[in-house]
Design a protein around this motif. Structure first.
Motif, PDB file in Angstrom:
ATOM      1  N   ARG A  90     -16.717  44.838   4.778  1.00 51.68           N
ATOM      2  CA  ARG A  90     -16.338  43.453   5.356  1.00 51.68           C
ATOM      3  C   ARG A  90     -15.074  43.046   4.514  1.00 51.68           C
ATOM      4  O   ARG A  90     -14.205  42.557   5.153  1.00 51.68           O
ATOM      5  CB  ARG A  90     -17.399  42.402   5.503  1.00 51.68           C
ATOM      6  N   HIS A 114     -23.862  39.869  11.077  1.00 45.66           N
ATOM      7  CA  HIS A 114     -24.428  38.493  10.913  1.00 45.66           C
ATOM      8  C   HIS A 114     -25.780  38.803   9.989  1.00 45.66           C
ATOM      9  O   HIS A 114     -26.124  39.855   9.976  1.00 45.66           O
ATOM     10  CB  HIS A 114     -24.903  38.061  12.240  1.00 45.66           C
ATOM     11  N   GLN A 120     -24.845  33.686  13.022  1.00 43.44           N
ATOM     12  CA  GLN A 120     -23.473  33.441  12.200  1.00 43.44           C
ATOM     13  C   GLN A 120     -22.924  34.805  12.209  1.00 43.44           C
ATOM     14  O   GLN A 120     -22.773  35.618  11.154  1.00 43.44           O
ATOM     15  CB  GLN A 120     -23.983  32.893  11.025  1.00 43.44           C
ATOM     16  N   TRP A 121     -21.894  34.948  13.179  1.00 43.23           N
ATOM     17  CA  TRP A 121     -21.148  36.208  13.251  1.00 43.23           C
ATOM     18  C   TRP A 121     -20.071  36.144  12.299  1.00 43.23           C
ATOM     19  O   TRP A 121     -19.352  35.115  12.322  1.00 43.23           O
ATOM     20  CB  TRP A 121     -20.944  36.409  14.805  1.00 43.23           C
ATOM     21  N   ARG A 122     -19.883  37.248  11.793  1.00 45.93           N
ATOM     22  CA  ARG A 122     -18.721  37.558  10.623  1.00 45.93           C
ATOM     23  C   ARG A 122     -17.465  38.536  11.568  1.00 45.93           C
ATOM     24  O   ARG A 122     -17.204  39.377  10.996  1.00 45.93           O
ATOM     25  CB  ARG A 122     -19.031  38.180   9.373  1.00 45.93           C
TER      26      ARG A 122
END
Length: 202
Positions: A90, A114, A120-122
């Motif tokens: 990430r 997430h 909570q999507w990244r």
């Protein structure tokens, strides 16, 4: 590695260092394909090793800054790629890369789409990636399962699914596979992508 065809700067995940069994096996599997792997520890992880006890990761901006320093200090004599395990993947995908960085592509080994069980999507930055992002994801990874991603796509993101694997690339017993098999499959796919990029750049 004298016969290396490419160099990959590889960052660790949130809870295990650059010399963890997973990172060591992955680096060895990539090296078998003539990819020079450079691993490093983020400062918080290095402090954990030196002082003992677990420490939470630094803020994303701090992690990005340190990864960028690693990138700037890297010998540019080989075609360059970056990536990491989970959090490391990430971080690498969020770096502010320019053409001058020389980075050809990013590899994320188990992307934390997430937190498990949360929405909570990244992925907000996926629409503005400077270079292609290749995600090697276990089909049953709780940080982003195959079923959750079926209808999602981004222009510069390619997700390659690893059979029956979880976030650490451990497969189900029923699959008949071992974790090492999955890690080797991930390395082989990574090698295929690198070969295609090198051929296109000739």
């Amino acid at each position: 590695m004298t016969s290396a065809k490419a160099r990959l700067i590889l960052a660790h995940g949130a809870g295990a260092s650059a010399s963890s069994p997973f990172m060591t096996e992955l680096a060895a599997a990539l090296a078998a394909h003539h990819i020079d792997v450079q691993r490093f520890n983020f400062p918080y992880m290095q402090r954990s090793i030196e002082l003992g006890g677990r420490r939470p990761p630094d803020k994303m901006s701090v992690l990005q800054q340190y990864f960028t320093q690693q990138l700037e200090q890297t010998d540019a004599s080989l075609p360059l790629f970056i990536g990491g395990k989970s959090m490391g993947g990430r971080v690498s995908s969020m770096l502010s890369l320019s053409e001058a960085s020389g980075v050809n592509a990013i590899f994320a080994f188990g992307y934390p789409f997430h937190p498990p069980g949360k929405s909570q999507w990244r992925t907000a930055h996926f629409s503005s990636l400077a270079v292609p992002l290749h995600i090697l994801q276990g089909e049953r990874d709780p940080f982003g399962k195959r079923a959750e991603l079926t209808d999602l796509s981004w222009p510069k993101v390619n997700v390659h699914w690893l059979t029956a694997a979880d976030h650490d690339f451990k497969p189900t017993k029923a699959s008949g596979l071992k974790q090492q098999d999955v890690i080797c499959a991930a390395a082989a796919y990574c090698n295929k992508v690198i070969d295609e990029i090198l051929l296109a750049n000739q």
